[in-house]
Structures are given as structure tokens and as C-alpha cells.
Design an enzyme around this catalytic site. Structure first.
Site, mmCIF file in Angstrom:
data_model
loop_
_atom_site.group_PDB
_atom_site.id
_atom_site.type_symbol
_atom_site.label_atom_id
_atom_site.label_comp_id
_atom_site.label_asym_id
_atom_site.label_seq_id
_atom_site.Cartn_x
_atom_site.Cartn_y
_atom_site.Cartn_z
ATOM 1 N N GLU A 1 2.841 -10.566 -8.747
ATOM 2 C CA GLU A 1 1.602 -11.291 -8.999
ATOM 3 C C GLU A 1 1.822 -12.521 -9.875
ATOM 4 O OE1 GLU A 1 -1.692 -7.785 -8.506
ATOM 5 O OE2 GLU A 1 -0.574 -7.844 -10.390
ATOM 6 N N GLU B 1 1.875 -1.584 -3.385
ATOM 7 C CA GLU B 1 0.985 -0.823 -4.266
ATOM 8 C C GLU B 1 -0.168 -0.316 -3.412
ATOM 9 O OE1 GLU B 1 -0.296 -2.981 -7.742
ATOM 10 O OE2 GLU B 1 1.704 -3.798 -8.123
#
Length: 941
Positions: free
Chosen positions: A409, A485
Site C-alpha cells: 500500500e 489479504e
């Protein structure tokens, strides 16, 4: 030197990165108690701390490794995305807590002619080091090693090491991972002796040809070295080789075969552990040793409830053993390289590892368009490359590491592409991952997060939303796909694991995924575990830091039990014509397992034995075994267990299981008890108040549960709707009590204030001779518009002296509509207290599903309930409202009653706190319903 707090540079004065390894050269571990002083800002830090004669006698002591916030200096901060300081790179606030460390140590005379290297394995977030008054340099990159050459500076006799650590630095902009902000020297500090001509670095290349079984071995070394691997017939040969080996046993996560060897150079011997394997993206899927692999993985932060990111080897091994025992085969090291000893244990015990660089800039997303993100700012290029180089060089010799990840991220940009290009040049034999490379321009796999089941199905079919560039789209569609994830394991959940796994197994493109995450990051306090906001943080993200499959003390959660069941590497299916055994291992056969069976009646074993387990190589069709007994009056359970001890579990450990449940379940055998007197009812409310001699309150309709994290968090929290409607504050109105033949009929309307929505609840009571049979009929009133309900059932309370529960139903743990595969039919006993699941943030928990009968007893007798045919049962010493109000487990205080829920159904769990909502087939909506239960009093205990 440059001021480390005002530059984009990652450091100065450091040695080039290299592999982490141990040799027989002298070393001095400098861990232990150091002198320590924390200043509120760098400007207020004392001067002259580097001088050997500096007086630090008034300073505190602090253990190394440790985080200073966990030893009474400052306080932890938890944020998920937001930086706890202004976005003004590379600058940080003037109020920058600064920790000064000093350590005196003695070196023996034999170090006098040797070179020396000072190694810091992890310092958060930026530090400068001095030895004997001489500045060595400074470094950023908290979860990465830093080495300084101290040859001629370290000397026999007394030495003084001083280190200044800043809580915030330019490096903090690159370390915005979802975890606690904790500072200090948190990994080991070591002084290494280096002889002339000794190895500085090496790179093991151990390739495996799956078509021939041959291996190729070469070891690139920084200096001429000799190699010995006795098992391979290599004795004192040049390390570089290469050596073509006629037959080797490959390394896999299922069979982690390591060959012991050693390198010798400059009078120093370095032990090796060599694993032969190949990794490639080939013809679509990710393949190891020529075979596609399916990742049954977890994301793992380093965490301990008392020590933060300081983990000893025992704790690291505990993590891996727990993972292996729960059928987990892969770890993503989110979001930084772990202690290198963890990877050695992964080599030894067997896990696929996605090794991630220490990089995240997620807080820049809050600017709206990633404005100012370092990932696309050339001034940060050196820092980005430095982090990737230190990651790859340290861990390049681990066979368990099958993929590099650029970070997490951090948006997109030229610096990430530069990292990827460097990594591919340095190590072309491992694929690259980075989730934010959505166009897959510089990575080798297509990665997504928190993908819905629908989107995952499209990805598996290579029918995801296409890219604008047809060439790029075709390239991405040809890549394997990983959900890096998913199944956010926060609180009670996740739900929907089985549906994800079916899709992973259905599509060759899908290489599996990593559940977020392994452990709750709750910091231990008196009576509970703390989370964001418990330390007075200016900004925080609450209990979002507690989203793991194990609790902070590493107690497995119900979610971990469910994951184990869902990802079983052996699937046992009770088919109409026999027991189907499917081998879902990627490489291993089933010779390490045995099959056992047993038949039970009401939880008591009546027959058992062993079943012959046929040889089923990985990838072969399932085998069909005949049923071992004709008895179908009780559940038949078949288990696959370890035949002998493994390094991660003893013989007899259960790997997989299945049950054949007879239909219908035989009626319960008589148990002790007395025929109850007719119930006593309150004519004002219609509620049962006494059952024989047992005082009770209720039962009556209940629609509320204390919201789980997945109910109350995420983009569209369903609990907000529940509260808006008022399902947490129902009012009951008696419409009438009548007798119809032998039945007492109680009619009520149940509704919240301020709305015309309601439920008609009719209770029909009959004395059957074995107890009072209650049939509850529910009819929605008003336009519910497909509104979901938390639960649909009955609530009642019993005296506080009730302390024990025995039931015949699913267990031993809790079960909910979309998380129940781990529960099996049996007879179980528990205390009321032990029925509770201690989620860090209190919420709905503890429901036992498909209960045929249960007895809730204490020293004065109790209650027996029998389903028709089943119900869901919850018993606790506090109400749902108490659970809803509490913020920590120690706020839950036993009340003067035991509160019991007898449910027809509950809403599913999902993973909406950070993922998709409950699947449609697991949603509970307002509807007409009827269910029955028989209540009777047990004899005195």
C-alpha cells in the site's frame, strides 16, 4: 555527516548489505541492560553522549532489544493509515522523542588482530552510532539490518558504544504499516570479528530439475571459498562449482528437505542449510519444482503482547508450529522482513514465504490522490532501492522464500519500478509481487486485496475488469492471481472462508491467498488487552489492530479452527457409496497419515477402528473406501492423523476429519430428572416465571446481538441500520393469554420505539409429560424491506448458581452460519464461563449450533431443553446489552443471573470490517418463522 532528520537519504557510513549468517568467528552479543535516557525532543537531548567518559550514572536502564514505550518511556500509538505527524516530507515535528543509549563492554586480547563489524538487526526509526567517541554513521529502515565497519575502532579492553534513536525521521514516511508505532533498538546488536580473507557474503543457488530429479549447486562467494556437503559427495571443493548432481531430494513446504554443508574461507567456517527447488510463473500458474502450488496462507506481523515486535526464538517457533498444526502452508511477512531467525525456522519446518520489503506509505492516500507520495518522487529513489537491496541481500539464501514483495500500500510510481528492476537483476529466480501494481507492469503475479467472492470468481475465469491497453490486459490475464489479504479476521469471524477456498481450488489461475492476519496486536494491561485509544493518542484507529486468527497471547481463535478445517490438505467426503479420500497436498503423498474411525451414540463411543489408507500421490484422483460399519444410528467420524511424530506435531495429531450424520438423529435417552410441575406465568406480561421449583425469566422474542466488529465497521456497517431501526431496544406488549384445549397461548407484539415496524410473537405452551413444550411463531409486521436481523430467537434468564452446561450438538467451539465447518456433532460439557470467547473487543460470541438437547445445571438443579429438532444455544453471565456497552473484557462483570439465548438463527459473520459483507445465503432477514423447544427442570444437583 548529513543531518539524518532533514534528508531523503537512507543513511551514511554503512557497509553494503549482505546475507545474514553465522560462522565460527568470534562474536559478542551486546544485548542486555543499557543505560537509557529519553528526551522529549532532539533539541533537548544531552550533548556529548558519545564520549567514553560521559557520566550516564543518573540515567535509567533499558533492556536491548526492547521498545522504550513498553518500559515506561512515552506511550504506544496505533494508526492504520493516518500518519501521527504532519505530511511534510522529509521533515518531522520538532517534538521528536529521542532516546539515547550507552553500553560499555570488554573485548578480549585475541580481537586485536581481527577486523570487526558492528551489526544492528533492527532500530526504529532512525539512529546514529558512536564507538569510543568516533561517529560511525546513521541509518533508517527500521526492520532492516545495518552494519558499520569498526576495524581499528573496537579494541581489546573497555569499549563504549553510544546510540541516539529518533522516534520520527524521514524514514517514518516509508513505514506507515498498520501496526503500533513503537521505537527503540528492538532487535539484537552484535559485534562480529572478521578475519582477513573471510567470507563477507555468499549466495546459494540450488536449482532442481523436476523432469530429471537432478540438482545444480553453485555458491557465489565474496572471497575464494571451499565447499563441503557430505550427503552430496562434495568435499572441500571450490564453492563456485557449478555441480551437476544426479539426484537430490527437493525442498518443499510439505517436505522441507535441507542438506547440511559448510563454507570455509580465511580460517572461518560457515554452516549452510541447502534446499533444492525451482520457482517459476509458467503456463499461467505459480509453480514450484514444476507443480502448481496453492497457498493456504496468513499475513504475519511480528508481535508479542508484552514486548511488541521483540520476539524470541521460542515465540517464533510457536507461531510456525501453530500454523502447521492448523494446515497453514504459507506466510506473507507483512509488511517488512521479520527477524532472520524466523526464516531459518521456515526453512526447517516448511512454509512458503512471500518476503516483503519494509515499505508502506498508505497515509498519503488520505490526500485524495496520493499527492506527495514518495513512491513517485525521484528524491526518494535511493531510499527505496536501499530498502529493497537490504531485504533481498539479507534473505536471499532461504529456500522457503519463494517470492519477493516490494512492500504494501505505497501507491504506484517510478521508485517501485526501480526496486522491481533491481530485484530481477539481482535474483531472477524468484517472482516479484506488489499489490498496488494493478496493471501488473513490473510484477509477476496479479494481486488483489479483500476481493469479494464474485470478483474472485471473475478473476479465476480471467474475466476481471479489462485494462485499457489490450497488450497489458493480455499479459495480466496470463498471470497467476493471489488474494494477498482476505477474510479479515477481526473479532468474531471471518465468515465465508469455505466459499473462498472453493474458488481457489476451482481455478488453476488462483494461487490462493493470505488471511489478514495472524495475531491480534493487543498490548497486555491489567485485566485486558489494550488497543488504539487506550494510551491517549491524538489519532488512533481503535481495535482495528486486533484482527488476527490468534489472540494476543497466541490462544487460537474459533476463526483459526475454521481455517484449519477449510484448508485441510486431505478432504474426506462421506459419499453415498463410500468414504472418498482426496489428497490436496501439492507434493506429498499420504504415507505419513493413518485413518481412524469411530461411531458414537449421544457422545459415547460404541465402535472404533482403523481404515486402510491407500497410496494417493499428490494430484491423483480421489480413492473410495467402503464404510467400516453398517451402524447408521450414530455419527460416524473419520480422521486423518499423523502416523508418527513430525517436527511440528506429535503422532496422532489430527490433520483432517469428516462426519456422517444419521437422519434423523435418534431421540435422546432418558436422563435424570423429575417431571416438572406446570409452569407459572405472569398474567401481566405472559412470561414464564417458574418451571417447577426453578425460577426463570422468559423466554421471549429477541432480535439483538452485541454487534461483532464485522457488523459495526467497514464501508456500510449493518449495525448502524439495526440501531437506527431500534433492534437494540425492543418493547413487548401482551395482546392476550388464552387456553386452547391443553395449550396456553400467549400473543404479543414486539417493536422498537419511533417506528411502526414490529413482530407478532405467539407462544404456545403445552405440558407434554416430559416438560413444557414451547412453540414460538413469529410474523413480521410492517415493511421490513429485506432488512437483515442480528438474530431470531428467544431470550431467558436463570439463577446465577447455574454454572455448568452439557449439550449434544455441534462443538466444542462456537459456530455461526458462515463459520461452522470446524464444529462436529458430539456431547460436550463446559462451565458457563468457558463458553465465552474472549474477543479483545467484547461482542457476540459463544453460540453453540445445532443443539439437540442441553442441560444447564448447578448445585440446586437446573434446566433441560430439547430442540425440535435443534436450536442454537448461548449462555453467559451478562446480557447482550452488557456486551454491547463493554469496550474491554474486564468490564464484563457477572450479573445476578445466567442469560440464555435459544435461537432459531443468527445473521452470518462475513468480513465487512475490511472486506465483503455477509453472503446472501447467510443473511438473516425478517420473515415468518416457527420453532419449538421443550423445557423441563432437572433434579437437584
Amino acid at each position: 555527516m548529513t543531518d539524518p532528520l532533514t534528508t531523503f537519504s537512507p543513511g551514511e557510513g554503512r557497509r553494503p548489505p549482505r546475507a545474514a549468517f553465522r560462522s565460527d568467528a568470534p562474536r559478542l552479543i551486546l544485548d542486555g541492560d543499557w543505560r537509557f535516557r529519553l528526551s522529549p525532543s532532539t533539541a533537548e537531548a544531552p550533548t556529548g553522549i558519545e564520549r567514553p567518559d560521559f557520566d550516564d550514572s543518573g540515567w535509567d536502564e533499558l533492556p536491548v532489544p526492547a521498545h522504550w514505550q513498553l518500559h515506561g518511556h512515552g506511550a504506544p500509538i496505533y494508526t492504520n493509515i493516518a500518519y501521527p505527524f504532519p505530511l511534510d516530507p522529509p521533515y518531522v515535528p520538532d517534538d521528536n522523542p529521542t532516546g539515547d543509549y550507552r553500553r560499555a563492554f570488554d573485548l578480549p586480547e585475541e580481537w586485536g588482530d581481527l577486523g570487526a563489524v558492528l551489526r544492528f538487526d533492527g532500530v526504529d526509526s532512525c539512529f546514529t552510532a558512536w564507538l569510543n567517541g568516533q561517529e560511525l554513521g546513521w541509518s533508517t529502515g527500521s526492520r532492516l539490518p545495518t552494519e558499520f565497519d569498526v576495524t581499528g575502532i573496537a579494541r581489546p579492553g573497555r569499549n563504549v558504544l553510544a546510540v541516539r534513536v529518533h522516534q520520527w525521521s524521514p524514514g517514518s514516511y516509508l513505514e506507515d504499516q498498520d501496526m503500533w508505532w513503537l521505537s527503540g533498538i528492538f532487535r539484537s546488536v552484535t559485534l562480529l570479528a572478521r578475519a582477513l580473507g573471510a567470507l563477507d557474503d555468499y549466495f546459494v543457488h540450488a536449482d532442481f530439475d523436476h523432469t530429471t530429479g537432478r540438482g545444480t549447486l553453485r555458491v557465489d562467494t565474496s572471497a575464494p571459498a571451499r565447499l563441503t556437503v557430505e550427503e552430496l559427495g562434495l568435499r572441500d571443493v571450490p564453492a563456485q562449482g557449478p555441480y551437476d548432481l544426479a539426484a537430490v531430494e527437493p525442498w518443499t513446504a510439505e517436505t522441507p528437505r535441507l542438506y547440511a554443508g559448510e563454507l570455509r574461507a580465511g580460517g572461518e567456517t560457515t554452516p549452510l542449510r541447502i534446499g533444492f527447488r525451482s520457482v517459476a510463473v509458467e503456463d499461467g500458474p505459480l509453480k514450484v519444482n514444476g507443480r502448481p502450488v496453492l497457498l493456504r496462507g496468513v499475513n504475519r506481523h511480528e508481535f508479542h503482547p508484552d514486548h511488541g515486535r521483540v520476539l524470541d526464538e521460542e515465540t517464533m517457533r510457536e507461531d510456525i508450529v501453530l500454523m502447521k498444526r492448523h494446515n497453514i502452508n504459507a506466510v506473507r511477512t507483512s509488511h517488512y522482513p521479520p527477524d532472520s531467525r524466523f526464516l531459518e525456522l521456515c526453512d526447517e519446518l516448511g512454509l512458503w514465504v512471500m518476503l516483503e520489503c519494509d515499505l508502506e506509505t498508505h497515509g498519503f492516500s488520505l490526500t485524495g490522490d496520493w499527492r506527495g507520495n514518495p513512491s513517485d518522487d525521484p528524491r526518494w529513489r535511493e531510499a527505496y532501492l536501499d530498502r529493497m537491496q537490504r531485504t533481498v541481500e539479507r534473505d536471499k539464501n532461504h529456500p522457503s522464500v519463494v517470492m519477493w514483495s516490494l512492500g504494501n500500500e505505497a501507491g504506484d510510481g517510478c521508485n517501485l519500478q526501480a526496486m522491481a528492476e533491481w530485484a530481477k537483476r539481482r535474483d531472477p529466480d524468484r517472482p516479484l509481487h506488489y499489490e498496488h501494481d494493478w496493471d501488473s507492469r513490473y510484477t509477476d503475479v496479479y494481486s488483489r486485496m479483500y476481493t469479494s467472492h464474485e470478483e474472485l470468481d471473475a478473476i479465476g475465469r480471467r474475466a476481471e475488469e479489462p485494462l485499457a491497453d489490450p497488450v497489458a490486459d493480455a499479459r495480466r490475464c496470463g498471470m497467476p492471481a493471489v488474494v494477498v489479504e482476505y477474510a479479515h479476521a477481526m473479532g468474531n469471524g471471518p465468515g465465508g472462508l469455505a466459499e473462498y477456498q472453493r474458488l481457489f481450488e476451482k481455478y488453476e489461475r488462483c494461487m490462493g491467498g493470505f488471511v489478514w492476519e495472524w495475531i491480534d496486536h493487543g498490548l497486555r494491561q491489567d485485566g485486558h488487552f489494550a488497543y488504539g485509544g487506550d494510551f491517549g493518542e491524538e489519532l488512533h484507529d481503535g481495535n482495528f489492530v486486533c484482527d488476527g486468527l490468534v489472540f494476543p497471547d497466541r490462544t487460537p481463535s474459533p476463526g483459526l479452527a475454521e481455517y484449519k478445517k477449510v484448508v485441510e490438505p486431505v478432504r474426506i467426503t462421506m459419499a453415498p457409496d463410500g468414504i472418498e479420500i482426496a489428497n490436496l497436498h501439492d507434493f506429498r503423498g499420504l504415507s505419513h497419515l493413518v485413518l481412524t474411525w469411530c461411531v458414537e451414540h449421544e457422545g459415547e463411543e460404541t465402535a472404533s477402528g482403523d481404515l486402510p489408507l491407500p497410496a494417493i500421490p499428490a494430484g491423483s484422483p480421489p480413492a473410495l473406501l467402503p464404510y467400516p460399519t453398517a451402524d447408521t444410528t450414530g455419527p460416524l467420524t473419520v480422521s486423518a492423523r499423523l502416523a508418527k511424530d513430525e517436527p511440528w506435531a506429535p503422532a496422532g495429531h489430527e490433520v483432517a476429519w469428516a462426519q456422517r450424520i444419521p437422519e434423523p438423529i435418534p431421540a435422546r435417552r432418558p436422563t435424570r430428572g423429575t417431571r416438572p410441575d406446570p409452569g407459572l406465568f405472569d398474567t401481566r406480561t405472559g412470561r414464564l416465571t417458574r418451571l417447577g421449583d426453578l425460577p426463570v425469566t422468559g423466554p421471549r422474542l429477541d432480535l439483538w446481538r452485541a454487534p461483532i466488529d464485522n457488523d459495526r465497521l467497514g464501508h456500510d456497517p449493518v449495525a448502524d441500520t439495526w440501531r437506527r431501526i431500534g433492534l437494540d431496544r425492543l418493547h413487548h406488549r401482551l395482546l392476550g393469554m388464552d387456553t386452547e384445549d391443553d395449550t396456553l397461548v400467549v400473543r404479543t407484539r414486539v417493536a422498537p420505539a419511533a417506528t411502526d415496524l414490529g413482530m407478532y410473537a405467539t407462544y404456545r405452551w403445552q405440558d407434554t409429560g416430559e416438560g413444557l413444550r414451547l412453540t414460538a411463531e413469529i410474523e413480521p409486521d410492517g415493511d421490513w424491506q429485506d432488512i437483515s436481523l442480528p438474530r431470531l430467537g428467544l431470550r431467558m434468564s436463570l439463577p446465577a448458581w447455574i454454572d455448568h452446561v452439557t449439550w449434544y450438538g455441534l462443538g466444542p467451539g462456537e459456530a455461526y452460519p458462515d463459520s461452522r465447518l470446524a464444529a462436529r456433532l458430539g456431547r460436550y460439557s463446559s462451565t458457563v464461563d468457558a463458553l465465552q470467547t474472549p474477543y479483545v473487543f467484547p461482542q457476540e460470541n459463544g453460540s453453540r449450533a445445532d443443539v439437540h438437547w442441553a442441560e444447564l445445571t448447578g448445585p440446586q438443579g437446573g434446566l433441560r431443553l430439547t430442540g425440535a429438532p435443534t436450536c442454537h444455544l448461548t449462555a453467559r453471565r451478562w446480557t447482550s446489552e452488557d456486551l454491547d456497552t463493554a469496550r474491554h473484557t474486564d468490564e464484563l462483570r457477572p450479573a445476578d443471573a445466567v442469560h440464555v439465548n435459544i435461537d432459531l438463527a443468527q445473521h452470518g459473520l462475513g468480513s465487512a470490517a475490511c472486506g465483503p459483507r455477509v453472503l446472501p445465503n447467510h443473511r438473516l432477514t425478517a420473515r415468518s418463522a416457527a420453532f419449538a423447544v421443550t423445557l423441563s427442570e432437572t433434579a437437584d444437583g
